[in-house]
Design a protein around this motif. Structure first.
Motif, PDB file in Angstrom:
ATOM      1  N   LYS A  89       4.726  -4.680   7.281  1.00  0.00           N
ATOM      2  CA  LYS A  89       3.859  -5.632   6.568  1.00  0.00           C
ATOM      3  C   LYS A  89       3.054  -6.466   7.553  1.00  0.00           C
ATOM      4  N   TYR A 107       0.432  -4.221   9.312  1.00  0.00           N
ATOM      5  CA  TYR A 107      -0.635  -3.872   8.369  1.00  0.00           C
ATOM      6  C   TYR A 107      -1.617  -5.038   8.226  1.00  0.00           C
ATOM      7  N   GLU A 108      -1.080  -6.251   8.079  1.00  0.00           N
ATOM      8  CA  GLU A 108      -1.950  -7.425   7.928  1.00  0.00           C
ATOM      9  C   GLU A 108      -2.726  -7.694   9.222  1.00  0.00           C
ATOM     10  N   ARG A 130      -5.639  -5.262   9.580  1.00  0.00           N
ATOM     11  CA  ARG A 130      -6.751  -5.674   8.712  1.00  0.00           C
ATOM     12  C   ARG A 130      -7.521  -6.836   9.328  1.00  0.00           C
ATOM     13  N   GLU A 138      -0.610   2.107   7.586  1.00  0.00           N
ATOM     14  CA  GLU A 138      -1.123   1.898   6.229  1.00  0.00           C
ATOM     15  C   GLU A 138      -0.385   2.773   5.222  1.00  0.00           C
ATOM     16  N   THR A 139      -0.102   3.999   5.629  1.00  0.00           N
ATOM     17  CA  THR A 139       0.600   4.932   4.742  1.00  0.00           C
ATOM     18  C   THR A 139       2.013   4.444   4.454  1.00  0.00           C
ATOM     19  N   TYR A 191       3.103   1.389   4.739  1.00  0.00           N
ATOM     20  CA  TYR A 191       2.966   0.167   3.945  1.00  0.00           C
ATOM     21  C   TYR A 191       2.831   0.509   2.461  1.00  0.00           C
ATOM     22  N   SER A 192       2.045   1.525   2.152  1.00  0.00           N
ATOM     23  CA  SER A 192       1.824   1.890   0.744  1.00  0.00           C
ATOM     24  C   SER A 192       3.116   2.367   0.089  1.00  0.00           C
ATOM     25  N   TYR A 212       5.484  -1.124  -0.004  1.00  0.00           N
ATOM     26  CA  TYR A 212       5.022  -2.304  -0.733  1.00  0.00           C
ATOM     27  C   TYR A 212       4.125  -2.009  -1.934  1.00  0.00           C
ATOM     28  N   GLU A 213       3.704  -0.738  -2.102  1.00  0.00           N
ATOM     29  CA  GLU A 213       2.832  -0.399  -3.225  1.00  0.00           C
ATOM     30  C   GLU A 213       3.409   0.730  -4.080  1.00  0.00           C
ATOM     31  N   ASN A 214       4.680   1.079  -3.808  1.00  0.00           N
ATOM     32  CA  ASN A 214       5.414   2.066  -4.616  1.00  0.00           C
ATOM     33  C   ASN A 214       4.765   3.443  -4.655  1.00  0.00           C
ATOM     34  N   GLU A 215       4.051   3.800  -3.588  1.00  0.00           N
ATOM     35  CA  GLU A 215       3.508   5.149  -3.497  1.00  0.00           C
ATOM     36  C   GLU A 215       4.636   6.142  -3.207  1.00  0.00           C
TER      37      GLU A 215
END
Length: 336
Positions: free
Chosen positions: A289, A292-293, A296, A306-307, A309-310, A313-316
């Motif tokens: 996290k 990733y921040e 950016r 990024e992958t 992280y997804s 934190y983004e339930n991918e």
């Protein structure tokens, strides 16, 4: 020369490093906040939760009293999770009675501030209560150090004399320490490789083989270097012990909790389930996290980070993001 050393943090790595220091003839006291664990270490000379089947040296003392631990210490070694570092540093300042060399052997980035651990320690420990802050990092599993497997790591400090002091404290016939003055690079290599290890473990959990592991390690090192250089690190550090060395050992070993966590994610376990059952802090989750921040904010391309992280934190789904990253726009390997 015999030194009085306080080790703050009685997990697997703190205990293994304390064992090295005792082996080298130093007066070592280790601090932890679990009373039962401290009693076990003093009475049975074991740390069964973190280093099962390992006998600790009789000379190693354990205490739950922080003031007792750090009193008159010539060096204080912090080996606590990143999220606890600031709080423990504040407590240390409140009881410190001298000006020791501060060493840390933790690997991560602070949430929200994105600060490296040495920066956190310098924030909290005033100059009159520290000589310098030295980073101790490199390819090392506590389980192997505890049984005296050959290990090489790096001591990094802006003032080389303090890196050399730490080198002398720890070096022996099975534990070799090199010096470095690139504190930024050493800390970032240590922290960011845990992200790549999560990905390496996930690929294994999905059933992919050595080709995939080589790919994520190589391209992972590229993006670690990109972010590191943007933050002021020497690019050569990332082909050293705290870069490619630490990356290799963390991405390929069942001793690595980040690799194990990734493996479980790849096998379909939820993140909450993985963290609940790991029994130890998985630094790569929070570091993902923060990195990733940071990427950016600094406009640095970090596709693997990024992958991951997804997924976290983004339930991918892990299966989907592996295909997505393979189908990214074609590029030259030399693009930095």
């Amino acid at each position: 020369m015999k030194q009085k050393i306080a080790v703050l943090g009685a997990g697997s790595w703190g205990t293994a490093l304390a064992m090295v220091l005792v082996e080298n003839g130093h007066d070592v006291t280790i601090w932890g906040h679990h009373k039962e664990q401290m009693e076990e270490m003093n009475k049975n000379h074991t740390n069964s939760h973190y280093l099962p089947d390992i006998q600790l040296p009789m000379e190693l003392k354990a205490t739950g009293d922080l003031e007792e631990c750090v009193k008159d210490a010539e060096a204080v070694l912090f080996v606590v999770p990143t999220k606890a570092m600031r709080e423990v540093a504040q407590k240390f300042v409140s009881v410190c009675n001298n000006q020791p060399v501060i060493i840390h052997a933790s690997k991560g980035l602070e949430q929200k501030t994105h600060k490296r651990i040495s920066e956190v320690l310098m924030d909290e420990i005033p100059e009159n209560k520290r000589k310098d802050v030295v980073v101790l990092s490199g390819p090392s599993h506590a389980e192997e150090v505890a049984v005296k497997d050959v290990t090489t790591i790096t001591a990094a400090a802006e003032k080389i004399e303090y890196a050399e002091y730490v080198q002398r404290l720890f070096s022996n016939e099975y534990f070799r320490v090199y010096t470095n003055q690139d504190v930024i690079g050493v800390e970032l290599g240590a922290a960011l490789k845990n992200i790549i290890a999560l990905g390496s473990g996930a690929l294994h959990g999905l059933g992919y083989g050595d080709n995939a592991r080589a790919a994520i390690m190589t391209r992972g090192l590229a993006e670690i270097s990109r972010l590191g250089v943007a933050m002021g690190a020497d690019p050569l550090t990332f082909i050293g012990l705290s870069g490619v060395g630490d990356l290799a050992v963390t991405c390929t070993s069942v001793h690595s909790r980040n690799w194990r966590a990734g493996d479980l994610l790849g096998k379909g376990h939820s993140l909450d389930n993985v963290l609940d059952n790991m029994g130890m802090i998985v630094e790569g989750v929070s570091t993902t996290k923060a990195a990733y921040e940071l990427s950016r904010d600094l406009k640095i391309e970090m596709p693997i980070t990024e992958t991951i992280y997804s997924v976290l934190y983004e339930n991918e789904k892990v299966e989907k993001v592996v295909k997505d990253i393979m189908l990214r726009e074609h590029k030259s390997e030399q693009e930095f």
